[in-house]
Design a protein around this motif. Structure first.
Motif, PDB file in Angstrom:
ATOM      1  N   ASP A  67      27.934   4.377  10.795  1.00 19.36           N
ATOM      2  CA  ASP A  67      28.532   5.644  10.364  1.00 19.36           C
ATOM      3  C   ASP A  67      28.415   6.728  11.436  1.00 19.36           C
ATOM      4  N   ALA A  68      28.184   6.310  12.693  1.00 17.56           N
ATOM      5  CA  ALA A  68      28.015   7.290  13.772  1.00 17.56           C
ATOM      6  C   ALA A  68      29.028   7.080  14.889  1.00 17.56           C
ATOM      7  N   MET A  69      29.376   8.180  15.509  1.00 18.97           N
ATOM      8  CA  MET A  69      30.256   8.170  16.679  1.00 18.97           C
ATOM      9  C   MET A  69      29.645   9.092  17.723  1.00 18.97           C
ATOM     10  N   ASP A  70      29.804   8.735  18.995  1.00 22.85           N
ATOM     11  CA  ASP A  70      29.525   9.646  20.101  1.00 22.85           C
ATOM     12  C   ASP A  70      30.832   9.869  20.831  1.00 22.85           C
ATOM     13  N   TRP A  71      31.142  11.121  21.133  1.00 25.69           N
ATOM     14  CA  TRP A  71      32.347  11.453  21.892  1.00 25.69           C
ATOM     15  C   TRP A  71      31.947  12.232  23.128  1.00 25.69           C
ATOM     16  N   SER A  72      32.614  11.957  24.220  1.00 21.19           N
ATOM     17  CA  SER A  72      32.357  12.683  25.459  1.00 21.19           C
ATOM     18  C   SER A  72      32.733  14.148  25.306  1.00 21.19           C
ATOM     19  N   SER A  73      31.862  15.014  25.807  1.00 17.95           N
ATOM     20  CA  SER A  73      32.186  16.442  25.856  1.00 17.95           C
ATOM     21  C   SER A  73      32.178  16.932  27.297  1.00 17.95           C
ATOM     22  N   SER A  74      32.225  16.005  28.235  1.00 18.10           N
ATOM     23  CA  SER A  74      32.440  16.306  29.659  1.00 18.10           C
ATOM     24  C   SER A  74      31.467  17.349  30.209  1.00 18.10           C
ATOM     25  N   SER A  75      30.240  17.340  29.712  1.00 17.41           N
ATOM     26  CA  SER A  75      29.219  18.290  30.171  1.00 17.41           C
ATOM     27  C   SER A  75      29.678  19.743  30.084  1.00 17.41           C
ATOM     28  N   SER A  76      30.474  20.024  29.058  1.00 16.10           N
ATOM     29  CA  SER A  76      30.980  21.383  28.839  1.00 16.10           C
ATOM     30  C   SER A  76      30.489  21.888  27.492  1.00 16.10           C
ATOM     31  N   ASP A  77      29.799  23.021  27.491  1.00 16.49           N
ATOM     32  CA  ASP A  77      29.347  23.598  26.221  1.00 16.49           C
ATOM     33  C   ASP A  77      30.527  23.967  25.334  1.00 16.49           C
ATOM     34  N   THR A  78      31.616  24.433  25.936  1.00 20.70           N
ATOM     35  CA  THR A  78      32.802  24.835  25.172  1.00 20.70           C
ATOM     36  C   THR A  78      33.426  23.626  24.471  1.00 20.70           C
ATOM     37  N   ILE A  79      33.591  22.533  25.212  1.00 17.21           N
ATOM     38  CA  ILE A  79      34.151  21.318  24.605  1.00 17.21           C
ATOM     39  C   ILE A  79      33.187  20.768  23.568  1.00 17.21           C
ATOM     40  N   TRP A  80      31.894  20.780  23.887  1.00 15.12           N
ATOM     41  CA  TRP A  80      30.888  20.281  22.933  1.00 15.12           C
ATOM     42  C   TRP A  80      31.016  21.028  21.608  1.00 15.12           C
ATOM     43  N   THR A  81      31.112  22.363  21.683  1.00 18.96           N
ATOM     44  CA  THR A  81      31.199  23.179  20.464  1.00 18.96           C
ATOM     45  C   THR A  81      32.496  22.900  19.703  1.00 18.96           C
ATOM     46  N   SER A  82      33.599  22.714  20.413  1.00 16.79           N
ATOM     47  CA  SER A  82      34.877  22.424  19.751  1.00 16.79           C
ATOM     48  C   SER A  82      34.830  21.095  19.001  1.00 16.79           C
ATOM     49  N   ILE A  83      34.256  20.070  19.643  1.00 13.41           N
ATOM     50  CA  ILE A  83      34.147  18.767  18.981  1.00 13.41           C
ATOM     51  C   ILE A  83      33.190  18.861  17.792  1.00 13.41           C
ATOM     52  N   LYS A  84      32.064  19.548  18.002  1.00 16.35           N
ATOM     53  CA  LYS A  84      31.105  19.736  16.894  1.00 16.35           C
ATOM     54  C   LYS A  84      31.787  20.395  15.701  1.00 16.35           C
ATOM     55  N   ASN A  85      32.538  21.452  15.945  1.00 25.73           N
ATOM     56  CA  ASN A  85      33.207  22.153  14.855  1.00 25.73           C
ATOM     57  C   ASN A  85      34.220  21.245  14.155  1.00 25.73           C
ATOM     58  N   ALA A  86      34.953  20.434  14.929  1.00 23.72           N
ATOM     59  CA  ALA A  86      35.929  19.515  14.333  1.00 23.72           C
ATOM     60  C   ALA A  86      35.216  18.483  13.455  1.00 23.72           C
ATOM     61  N   ALA A  87      34.073  17.999  13.905  1.00 27.53           N
ATOM     62  CA  ALA A  87      33.313  17.010  13.119  1.00 27.53           C
ATOM     63  C   ALA A  87      32.700  17.658  11.877  1.00 27.53           C
ATOM     64  N   LYS A  88      32.125  18.850  12.048  1.00 19.79           N
ATOM     65  CA  LYS A  88      31.520  19.531  10.902  1.00 19.79           C
ATOM     66  C   LYS A  88      32.565  19.830   9.832  1.00 19.79           C
ATOM     67  N   TYR A  89      33.777  20.155  10.252  1.00 19.60           N
ATOM     68  CA  TYR A  89      34.862  20.408   9.299  1.00 19.60           C
ATOM     69  C   TYR A  89      35.143  19.156   8.472  1.00 19.60           C
ATOM     70  N   ASN A  90      34.804  17.999   9.026  1.00 16.04           N
ATOM     71  CA  ASN A  90      34.984  16.724   8.329  1.00 16.04           C
ATOM     72  C   ASN A  90      33.660  16.195   7.782  1.00 16.04           C
ATOM     73  N   TYR A  91      32.756  17.128   7.473  1.00 15.76           N
ATOM     74  CA  TYR A  91      31.514  16.836   6.750  1.00 15.76           C
ATOM     75  C   TYR A  91      30.544  15.940   7.510  1.00 15.76           C
ATOM     76  N   ALA A  92      30.580  16.000   8.829  1.00 14.86           N
ATOM     77  CA  ALA A  92      29.652  15.191   9.630  1.00 14.86           C
ATOM     78  C   ALA A  92      28.313  15.899   9.781  1.00 14.86           C
ATOM     79  N   CYS A  93      27.288  15.096  10.004  1.00 12.96           N
ATOM     80  CA  CYS A  93      26.017  15.590  10.512  1.00 12.96           C
ATOM     81  C   CYS A  93      26.166  15.535  12.031  1.00 12.96           C
ATOM     82  N   VAL A  94      25.877  16.630  12.729  1.00 16.10           N
ATOM     83  CA  VAL A  94      26.022  16.663  14.188  1.00 16.10           C
ATOM     84  C   VAL A  94      24.670  16.961  14.808  1.00 16.10           C
TER      85      VAL A  94
END
Ligand SMILES: [Zn+2]
Length: 117
Positions: A67-94
């Motif tokens: 039930d886990a996925m890792d996605w590249s965020s290219s060592s960017s805090d901005t990209i990391w936050t965008s992906i985190k927000n997209a996952a949290k919107y889909n009820y993920a634990c991040v």
């Protein structure tokens, strides 16, 4: 054809280990929310592979539960936050950035998230 064979093999291995069928339901929604393709760096790991990577994490990691996925965020805090927000919107634990690195976002759908996730 390769995808079908891979998916069937995955289902066989997951049934063998009594795990869930992959991928987690929120993964597609996370990609949709993010708005562009995500680069997957980790997904399901059989317990043997998880043990090879980190034996301490064998029973802590959600990757061998399927039930886990890792996605590249290219060592960017901005990209990391965008992906985190997209996952949290889909009820993920991040996994919080402070417990990880900004080169990937770990998201899982275990149900009840640890504090701060
Ligand atoms: Zn992970």
């Amino acid at each position: 054809m390769v995808v079908v064979v891979f998916r069937n093999l995955l289902r066989f291995l997951q049934r063998r280990h009594g795990e869930r069928i992959y991928p987690p339901a929120g993964a597609d929604g996370t990609r949709t929310n993010y708005g562009s393709p995500l680069t997957t760096t980790a997904a399901y790991r059989c317990p043997d592979k998880q043990n090879d990577i980190n034996s301490r994490a064998l029973y802590d990691s959600r990757h061998h539960h399927g039930d886990a996925m890792d996605w590249s965020s290219s060592s960017s805090d901005t990209i990391w936050t965008s992906i985190k927000n997209a996952a949290k919107y889909n009820y993920a634990c991040v996994e919080p950035l402070a417990q990880s690195t900004n080169d990937h976002v770990h998201a899982d759908w275990r149900g009840i998230c640890p504090t701060g996730w």
